[in-house]
Design an enzyme around this catalytic site. Structure first.
Site, short mmCIF file in Angstrom:
data_model
loop_
_atom_site.label_atom_id
_atom_site.label_comp_id
_atom_site.label_asym_id
_atom_site.label_seq_id
_atom_site.Cartn_x
_atom_site.Cartn_y
_atom_site.Cartn_z
N THR A 1 0.85 -1.20 0.00
CA THR A 1 0.00 0.00 0.00
C THR A 1 0.88 1.24 0.00
O THR A 1 2.02 1.20 0.46
CB THR A 1 -0.96 -0.01 1.21
OG1 THR A 1 -1.88 1.08 1.10
CG2 THR A 1 -0.22 0.09 2.54
N TYR A 2 0.38 2.33 -0.57
CA TYR A 2 1.17 3.57 -0.60
C TYR A 2 0.27 4.77 -0.33
O TYR A 2 -0.95 4.71 -0.53
CB TYR A 2 1.92 3.71 -1.93
CG TYR A 2 1.04 3.95 -3.14
CD1 TYR A 2 0.19 2.96 -3.63
CD2 TYR A 2 1.07 5.18 -3.80
CE1 TYR A 2 -0.60 3.18 -4.74
CE2 TYR A 2 0.28 5.40 -4.92
CZ TYR A 2 -0.54 4.39 -5.39
OH TYR A 2 -1.34 4.60 -6.48
N ARG B 1 4.95 -2.59 -10.11
CA ARG B 1 4.76 -1.95 -8.81
C ARG B 1 4.85 -2.98 -7.68
O ARG B 1 4.58 -4.16 -7.89
CB ARG B 1 3.37 -1.31 -8.75
CG ARG B 1 3.35 0.11 -9.25
CD ARG B 1 1.99 0.48 -9.78
NE ARG B 1 1.89 0.03 -11.17
CZ ARG B 1 0.86 0.31 -11.96
NH1 ARG B 1 -0.15 0.99 -11.49
NH2 ARG B 1 0.85 -0.11 -13.20
N ARG C 1 6.07 -6.80 -1.69
CA ARG C 1 5.67 -8.22 -1.64
C ARG C 1 6.84 -9.07 -1.13
O ARG C 1 6.63 -10.02 -0.36
CB ARG C 1 5.20 -8.69 -3.02
CG ARG C 1 3.91 -8.01 -3.44
CD ARG C 1 3.27 -8.66 -4.66
NE ARG C 1 2.11 -7.88 -5.08
CZ ARG C 1 2.11 -7.06 -6.13
NH1 ARG C 1 3.18 -6.96 -6.92
NH2 ARG C 1 1.02 -6.37 -6.43
N ASP D 1 -4.51 -3.47 -2.54
CA ASP D 1 -5.47 -2.73 -1.69
C ASP D 1 -6.69 -2.19 -2.44
O ASP D 1 -7.64 -1.74 -1.80
CB ASP D 1 -4.77 -1.61 -0.89
CG ASP D 1 -4.14 -0.54 -1.76
OD1 ASP D 1 -4.25 -0.61 -3.00
OD2 ASP D 1 -3.50 0.39 -1.18
N ASP D 2 -6.68 -2.25 -3.78
CA ASP D 2 -7.80 -1.63 -4.52
C ASP D 2 -8.75 -2.66 -5.14
O ASP D 2 -9.74 -2.28 -5.77
CB ASP D 2 -7.27 -0.69 -5.60
CG ASP D 2 -6.29 -1.37 -6.55
OD1 ASP D 2 -5.79 -2.46 -6.20
OD2 ASP D 2 -6.05 -0.82 -7.63
N GLU E 1 3.80 -12.00 -12.18
CA GLU E 1 3.12 -13.21 -11.70
C GLU E 1 3.81 -14.44 -12.28
O GLU E 1 4.12 -15.40 -11.56
CB GLU E 1 1.64 -13.19 -12.12
CG GLU E 1 0.81 -12.07 -11.48
CD GLU E 1 0.88 -10.75 -12.23
OE1 GLU E 1 1.73 -10.61 -13.16
OE2 GLU E 1 0.10 -9.84 -11.90
N HIS F 1 -10.57 -7.15 -10.28
CA HIS F 1 -9.43 -6.23 -10.33
C HIS F 1 -9.97 -4.81 -10.53
O HIS F 1 -9.76 -4.17 -11.55
CB HIS F 1 -8.53 -6.67 -11.50
CG HIS F 1 -7.30 -5.85 -11.67
ND1 HIS F 1 -7.14 -4.94 -12.69
CD2 HIS F 1 -6.17 -5.80 -10.94
CE1 HIS F 1 -5.95 -4.37 -12.58
NE2 HIS F 1 -5.35 -4.87 -11.53
N THR F 2 -10.70 -4.34 -9.52
CA THR F 2 -11.25 -2.98 -9.60
C THR F 2 -10.11 -1.98 -9.42
O THR F 2 -9.12 -2.27 -8.76
CB THR F 2 -12.31 -2.77 -8.50
OG1 THR F 2 -11.83 -3.36 -7.28
CG2 THR F 2 -13.62 -3.42 -8.86
C1 UGA Z 1 -1.69 -4.71 -11.75
C2 UGA Z 1 -1.64 -5.97 -10.91
O1 UGA Z 1 -2.97 -6.31 -10.51
C3 UGA Z 1 -0.77 -5.73 -9.70
O2 UGA Z 1 -0.78 -6.85 -8.86
C4 UGA Z 1 0.63 -5.38 -10.18
O3 UGA Z 1 1.48 -5.09 -9.07
C5 UGA Z 1 0.56 -4.15 -11.05
O4 UGA Z 1 -0.37 -4.34 -12.12
C6 UGA Z 1 1.93 -3.79 -11.63
O5 UGA Z 1 1.97 -3.30 -12.75
O6 UGA Z 1 2.93 -4.00 -10.96
P1 UGA Z 1 -2.66 -2.26 -10.99
O7 UGA Z 1 -4.08 -2.05 -10.60
O8 UGA Z 1 -2.19 -1.71 -12.27
O9 UGA Z 1 -2.34 -3.79 -10.89
O10 UGA Z 1 -1.65 -1.74 -9.83
P2 UGA Z 1 -1.96 -0.95 -8.50
O11 UGA Z 1 -3.23 -1.40 -7.90
O12 UGA Z 1 -1.75 0.50 -8.74
O13 UGA Z 1 -0.76 -1.46 -7.56
C7 UGA Z 1 -0.70 -2.78 -7.05
C8 UGA Z 1 -0.45 -2.74 -5.54
O14 UGA Z 1 0.78 -2.08 -5.29
C9 UGA Z 1 -1.53 -1.98 -4.76
O15 UGA Z 1 -1.80 -2.67 -3.55
C10 UGA Z 1 -0.88 -0.63 -4.49
O16 UGA Z 1 -1.32 -0.02 -3.28
C11 UGA Z 1 0.60 -0.99 -4.41
N1 UGA Z 1 1.48 0.11 -4.87
C12 UGA Z 1 1.27 0.75 -6.04
C13 UGA Z 1 2.57 0.49 -4.08
O17 UGA Z 1 2.78 -0.09 -3.00
N2 UGA Z 1 3.38 1.51 -4.50
C14 UGA Z 1 3.16 2.18 -5.67
O18 UGA Z 1 3.94 3.11 -6.00
C15 UGA Z 1 2.07 1.78 -6.45
MN MN Z 2 -4.91 -2.34 -8.68
#
Ligand code: UGA
Ligand code: MN
Length: 325
Positions: free
Chosen positions: A90-91, A157, A162, A188-189, A275, A302-303
């Site tokens: 989470t961020y 990200r 992880r 988290d989303d 993955e 994947h909302t």
């Molecule tokens: C997709 C995948 O569903 C993620 O599991 C994957 O990590 C991500 O792509 C990726 O490209 O790495 P997406 O919805 O695009 O997901 O990514 P986010 O939801 O923005 O981020 C995934 C997770 O990392 C969230 O729990 C978010 O809170 C966290 N995050 C995101 C961070 O901890 N730091 C960041 O700078 C951005």
């Molecule tokens: Mn996401």
């Protein structure tokens, strides 16, 4: 003498009948449940406090037996429920607390769940610390910052976060025989149904299921034949060895411990390949265990939360009180 006795008997008879009827009515009244329904208060329990059901047995288990004088026959002890470890990166951003609130509201309804929340930050934030302390969930609060050079669009990200969760699990369970457990990466989303946790709890090695609203389609899913994964239904990069989103699989704790080098890698990792890169290190496609009725049900979505509009947030003359959002 006889007639006096008779007249007394007839005076008492209606009263005796009333007493008999009242006693009969009372024994038919339903009894209160033997054990009161657990009540959850976010403030009373603190971490690991009481939680609502969605656990074995269900409510009202001994009710039918209340009038029996014999105790029920002894049941064999049930095996311990495997713990579900949910690793959530989470961020900090305006919607963070709202996302974490939705997630905690779901997790609180799942028995035996341990939340590993990993902040993408140089230190634990006050907002997340306060939030977790009141969440009423067994939890571990970690943090690790993403190096600035990796904070760019198009790059994967949450790699470091992880991995920090994996390292914590290995350290905690490294010196003993693994307790039954299942690991799941819960961004988290996303949106999680409660059924999903029932499905993943029986993971033996690595289990998989469909994910809704991902890959440019309504859903992606593993294709299953005769109980085995034979391919992937996806709209995006079908060449991925495991064409699956992070929300689409769970791994047993035993597999995590017996593959101590399996981690998420920055080097050479392309977007969307995290993955596959991870799963390649711990399993094969043939070994995967399909869940959710042979991967025909969507139990997780994947909302993605819309970026919030703060255009009218004042720069000067701010509110006189500081309010956490
Ligand atoms: C997709 C995948 O569903 C993620 O599991 C994957 O990590 C991500 O792509 C990726 O490209 O790495 P997406 O919805 O695009 O997901 O990514 P986010 O939801 O923005 O981020 C995934 C997770 O990392 C969230 O729990 C978010 O809170 C966290 N995050 C995101 C961070 O901890 N730091 C960041 O700078 C951005
Ligand atoms: Mn996401």
């Amino acid at each position: 003498m006889k007639s006096v006795l008779f007249s007394r008997f007839f005076i008492l008879l209606p009263w005796m009948l009333i007493v008999i009827i009242m006693l009969d009515v009372d024994t038919r009244r339903p009894a209160p449940p033997l054990t009161p329904r657990p009540y959850f208060s976010p403030y009373a329990g603190g971490r690991g406090g009481a939680r609502l059901p969605l656990r074995r047995g269900g409510p009202g288990r001994g009710r039918e037996q209340r009038n029996e004088s014999r105790p029920p026959p002894p049941q064999p002890p049930e095996p311990p429920l495997p713990t579900i470890y949910a690793i959530t990166p989470t961020y900090s951003r305006p919607v963070q607390k709202a996302e974490l609130t939705r997630l905690a509201n779901t997790f609180r309804q799942v028995a035996q769940l341990h939340w590993i929340l990993v902040e993408d930050a140089a230190a634990r934030s006050e907002l997340v610390s306060r939030f977790l302390a009141r969440a009423g969930l067994p939890s571990t609060h970690l943090h690790v910052p993403t190096p600035r050079r990796y904070k760019r669009p198009g790059l994967p990200r949450a790699t470091e976060q992880r991995n920090a969760g994996l390292a914590w699990l290995r350290q905690r369970h490294g010196h003993q025989r693994a307790q039954p457990g299942v690991l799941f990466f819960a961004d988290d989303d996303n949106t999680y149904s409660l059924e999903l946790f029932q499905e993943m709890r029986t993971t033996r090695k690595v289990s998989v299921w469909p994910v809704g609203l991902v890959g440019g389609r309504r859903y992606e899913r593993p294709l299953v034949e005769n109980g085995k994964v034979v391919g992937w239904y996806t709209g995006w990069r079908a060449d991925r060895p495991f064409a699956i989103d992070m929300a689409g699989f769970a791994v047993s704790l035993q597999v995590i411990l017996s593959n101590p080098k399996a981690v998420f890698k920055r080097r050479g990792s392309q977007p969307g390949m995290q993955e596959s890169d991870f799963l390649k290190q711990i399993t094969t496609v043939e070994e995967l265990e399909p869940k959710a009725s042979n991967c025909t049900k969507v139990l997780v979505w994947h909302t993605r939360t819309e970026k919030v509009n703060l255009a009218n947030e004042p720069k000067y003359h701010l509110d006189t009180v500081t309010i956490e959002v």
